[in-house]
Enzyme design. Structure first.
Site, PDB file in Angstrom:
ATOM      1  N   CYS A  30      21.091  40.877  10.582  1.00 62.67           N
ATOM      2  CA  CYS A  30      21.570  42.094   9.908  1.00 62.67           C
ATOM      3  C   CYS A  30      22.862  42.570  10.563  1.00 62.67           C
ATOM      4  O   CYS A  30      22.919  42.778  11.779  1.00 62.67           O
ATOM      5  CB  CYS A  30      20.517  43.192   9.987  1.00 62.67           C
ATOM      6  N   VAL A  31      23.881  42.772   9.748  1.00 65.29           N
ATOM      7  CA  VAL A  31      25.209  43.091  10.287  1.00 65.29           C
ATOM      8  C   VAL A  31      25.238  44.407  11.066  1.00 65.29           C
ATOM      9  O   VAL A  31      25.772  44.461  12.176  1.00 65.29           O
ATOM     10  CB  VAL A  31      26.293  43.058   9.164  1.00 65.29           C
TER      11      VAL A  31
END
Lengths: 131, 123
Positions: free
Chosen positions: A79-80
């Protein structure tokens, strides 16, 4: 045969979450099922660090993930927002935020939470391993 | 399964708001699922009820108050907001202390809702 997606929210070594997720993935594949995607969220992004150096008599969890992903050609997404916040960067992000180094293992990709919904939709079961 | 499929998601929040950032990341996930037009129901249970107390001030501990968004979840099209009723009692709280748009739910109803859901996330 069923299709699974796995969410990992625990950092390696801090709790049993990451290690259990890894064992579960191996069990899923050994039983003839498929893994559509691994999604690393929250503290789970630390599993994708290239810089972990555990003692020699302990399992190298990030390395074990890389091996699993390579051997079974699994899609692994970090997840960024969780990753950037915790200092897990690929080369592009390191360049974008003018950081001196990147540390994301090459088997992992950085992407958003939309990939988690996509994983849910394409899997019979989504299992969340959290601290 | 098709890409435009609508899944029913239940998010159960059972951790207190600032001891960890679990609830914060769970809420981000709930908002994302709703933004992708998924069916989202939110339930507060046990210590999770502390997320709902008004007038919290997390500035002193240097943490952003992510719970503020809870008062405007309707903007994000999340309208099914519940609190498990026994949790309120066990924490010595009154229903009136909580924002009115959260409805209460008994444990039995909670079990029924979870049975009906396609995906359940616990934070």
């Amino acid at each position: 045969m069923k299709t699974f997606s796995i969410i990992v929210s625990g950092a390696p070594y801090s709790t049993q979450a990451a290690s259990s997720a890894l064992n579960f993935c191996q069990a899923v594949l050994n039983s003839g099922h498929k893994i559509y995607r691994l999604f690393f969220y929250h503290d789970g992004v630390h599993n994708a660090s290239m810089l972990c150096v555990p003692p020699q008599d302990e399992v190298n969890i990030p390395e074990a993930w890389s091996t699993l992903i390579r051997e079974h050609d699994i899609d692994a997404v970090v997840c960024v927002s969780s990753a950037l916040k915790r200092g897990i960067l690929n080369e592009q992000e390191a360049e974008r935020y003018e950081k001196p180094a990147s540390n994301l293992r090459t088997e992992f990709n950085i992407s958003g939470l939309g990939q988690l919904l996509d994983a849910e939709i394409h899997s019979d079961r989504t299992i969340h391993f959290k601290p | 399964m098709k890409n435009n499929q609508k899944l029913r998601h239940i998010f159960v929040f059972h951790h207190s708001p600032f001891a960890s950032d679990l609830c914060s990341s769970g809420l981000d996930l709930a908002l994302t699922m709703s933004a992708y037009e998924q069916d989202v129901m939110i339930i507060f249970l046990g210590d999770g009820v502390f997320n709902l107390l008004p007038d919290k001030n997390s500035q002193g501990i240097g943490v952003k108050d992510f719970t503020r968004v809870l008062s405007s979840l309707d903007i994000y099209d999340i309208n099914e907001l519940y609190v498990e009723s026994q949790s309120i009692q066990l924490l010595g709280m009154q229903e009136q202390q909580l924002p009115f748009k959260f409805k209460t739910l008994h444990q039995k109803q909670l079990h029924e809702e979870i049975q009906k859901a396609d995906r359940v996330y616990c934070y």
